[in-house]
Structures are given as structure tokens and as C-alpha cells.
Design an enzyme around this catalytic site. Sequence first.
Site, PDB file in Angstrom:
ATOM      1  N   SER A 151      26.840  11.823  33.887  1.00  0.00           N
ATOM      2  CA  SER A 151      26.422  10.940  32.794  1.00  0.00           C
ATOM      3  C   SER A 151      24.913  10.992  32.699  1.00  0.00           C
ATOM      4  O   SER A 151      24.232  11.269  33.700  1.00  0.00           O
ATOM      5  CB  SER A 151      26.840   9.500  33.108  1.00  0.00           C
ATOM      6  N   TYR A 164      28.092   2.056  38.299  1.00  0.00           N
ATOM      7  CA  TYR A 164      28.265   3.291  37.527  1.00  0.00           C
ATOM      8  C   TYR A 164      27.061   4.221  37.725  1.00  0.00           C
ATOM      9  O   TYR A 164      27.229   5.408  38.009  1.00  0.00           O
ATOM     10  CB  TYR A 164      28.446   2.938  36.048  1.00  0.00           C
TER      11      TYR A 164
HETATM   12  C1  BGC Z   1      28.803   5.909  29.446  1.00  0.00           C
HETATM   13  C2  BGC Z   1      28.882   5.349  28.059  1.00  0.00           C
HETATM   14  C3  BGC Z   1      27.504   5.224  27.457  1.00  0.00           C
HETATM   15  C4  BGC Z   1      26.726   6.486  27.613  1.00  0.00           C
HETATM   16  C5  BGC Z   1      25.292   6.339  27.131  1.00  0.00           C
HETATM   17  C6  BGC Z   1      28.020   7.167  29.427  1.00  0.00           C
HETATM   18  O1  BGC Z   1      27.973   7.681  30.716  1.00  0.00           O
HETATM   19  O2  BGC Z   1      30.107   6.140  29.928  1.00  0.00           O
HETATM   20  O3  BGC Z   1      29.511   4.099  28.095  1.00  0.00           O
HETATM   21  O4  BGC Z   1      27.623   4.910  26.097  1.00  0.00           O
HETATM   22  O5  BGC Z   1      26.728   6.896  28.942  1.00  0.00           O
HETATM   23  O6  BGC Z   1      24.689   5.179  27.609  1.00  0.00           O
END
Ligand code: BGC
Length: 267
Positions: A151, A164
Site C-alpha cells: 500500500s 494497517y
Molecule cells: C487503503 C485504502 C486507501 C488507500 C489510499 C490503501 O492501502 O486500503 O483504503 O484509500 O490506501 O489511502
Amino acid sequence: MRGLKNKNVLVTGASSGIGQAIAVRFAAEGAHVAVNYYKGEEEAAKTIEQMRAASATAGISGLKDMTVQADVSKEEDVTAMFEQVISTFGGLDILINNAGMQIQGASHEIPIEKFDKMIDINMRGAFLCARQAIAHFLSHSQAGVIINDSSVHELIPRPQYVGYTMSKSGMRGMTRTLALEYARDNIRINSFAPGATLTPINPWKDDPQKKADIESRIPMGRSGTPEEMAAVAAFLASDDAAYITGQTLFVDGGLTLFPSFRTPWTG
Ligand code: BGC
């Protein structure tokens, strides 16, 4: 893309979103794809349907496919999943570590069980699968590829999503460490890092107002699609990326470019 035809691929979390798009893309490239799911058996079956349609459209026939249930955070599930895939396909060449989840909440209030669950799936699960794949590649003295779905938040801090961001920056450490450790064994390990993407993990995709607000903050002015993420995963797994290892490719419409600097404000 070069080098994907007839490869055996396992995609974790392939019953929805980016994982599903990756499975479909690999089928269109002529790969045999195992679709891992945790709870979404029906959705996994839909992934298979889409894969078959995509390979037929690409004029490819005779591909193997399968669904395989497993909770990637459980060691015994992961071992059984790899055994099942390898015995059904007769081997494994590419692992796509895609399964993941996210929760939101003020960091000082997050129940520890929820935090643990997310770390278990996003980070421990990715490692358990990587470990199993590497052991397989080594025991067969074969080349192998691992692609991790990370991410932008492996880099960008994200308040209220501490678990996360921790799991994704942990994934960055895993990618770089394993890439270095196994570079001489012909095993490449890379990540791609999606920005805001139109998948079920982001319910705002169905709320025009929230979506517009989010997209106004993205330099390219729009969200990404699962297919755009899948294309990058396919590239990184292909022979076109033969000299790339230990990297994260950001697929984010410019989100990691410090967007608040787009218009001068520093004087
Ligand atoms: C997340 C999303 C988010 C994006 C940008 C991703 O890793 O799962 O929820 O919109 O990052 O912030």
C-alpha cells in the site's frame, strides 16, 4: 507479458478486489491460477468464471484453475493450501501475497484483538505464504517470484490506521530482506503499492461525495482500478521485470508525491 504462459500461480485473497483482478489478468496471460479465499466461496467461483472468460477472449485454452480455501494467518492452513495447489498443478512458480484487511479507529482505542488480527493476516500471513513458496522453489532448485500487495501506506503515515500502516511497512521490510536473502537463488521478491483503488475494501467508492473528496486529493484526480493494479503485478512477475528485486512499485496516481505541494505554498 513475457514469461507468464503456463506458469503456476497462487493468488491469496482472490475472491474480490485487487486479488480477483490479478487472478483474471494472469489467466489472460495464459497462466494456471489457484484462487485462494477465506470465506467467499461463491465469490471465488466467480473469479474462476471471469478467469475462464478472460483466457477464452485471449484465445487460450487448456488452462488449469482451482479454488483453495485457507486462512493465511494459520500455519496449518497455509501448509495445506500449498500442498493442494502444488499437487493439483504439479508445481508453483509465482506467489501473489494479496490477502489483507484494514480497520480504522483512534490508535489509543483500538481493541488489541482487532490489531492482532490485522497484523496476523497482512504481515504474518504474507510471511507464512512467502516462507512456504521459497521452501518450494529451493527444494526444486527452480526460479520463483513473489509479489506482495502492499500500500502507499508502507510509506505514508495514516492516522487512525496504525495497525494497517505497521503491517504494510512490515511488508516493505519483508520484501527487501527476502529479496536480498534469496537473490542468488533466482528468486525475485517485489511489492506493488496501490493508492486509493475502487475495491470493496473502500466502501467510499459507492458514495459519490466521499469519492469526489478523496479524488480531489489525488494528483491525477481519480482513483485507480483493480485492473491497473493487476497489470503492475503481472509486469513484476513477468520476465520483463527479470532484473528487478526488492522493490516497491507505487501505483497511486501520484499520492506519494506530497500532493499538498502541487500548488506553491511555501513562498
Ligand atoms: C487503503 C485504502 C486507501 C488507500 C489510499 C490503501 O492501502 O486500503 O483504503 O484509500 O490506501 O489511502
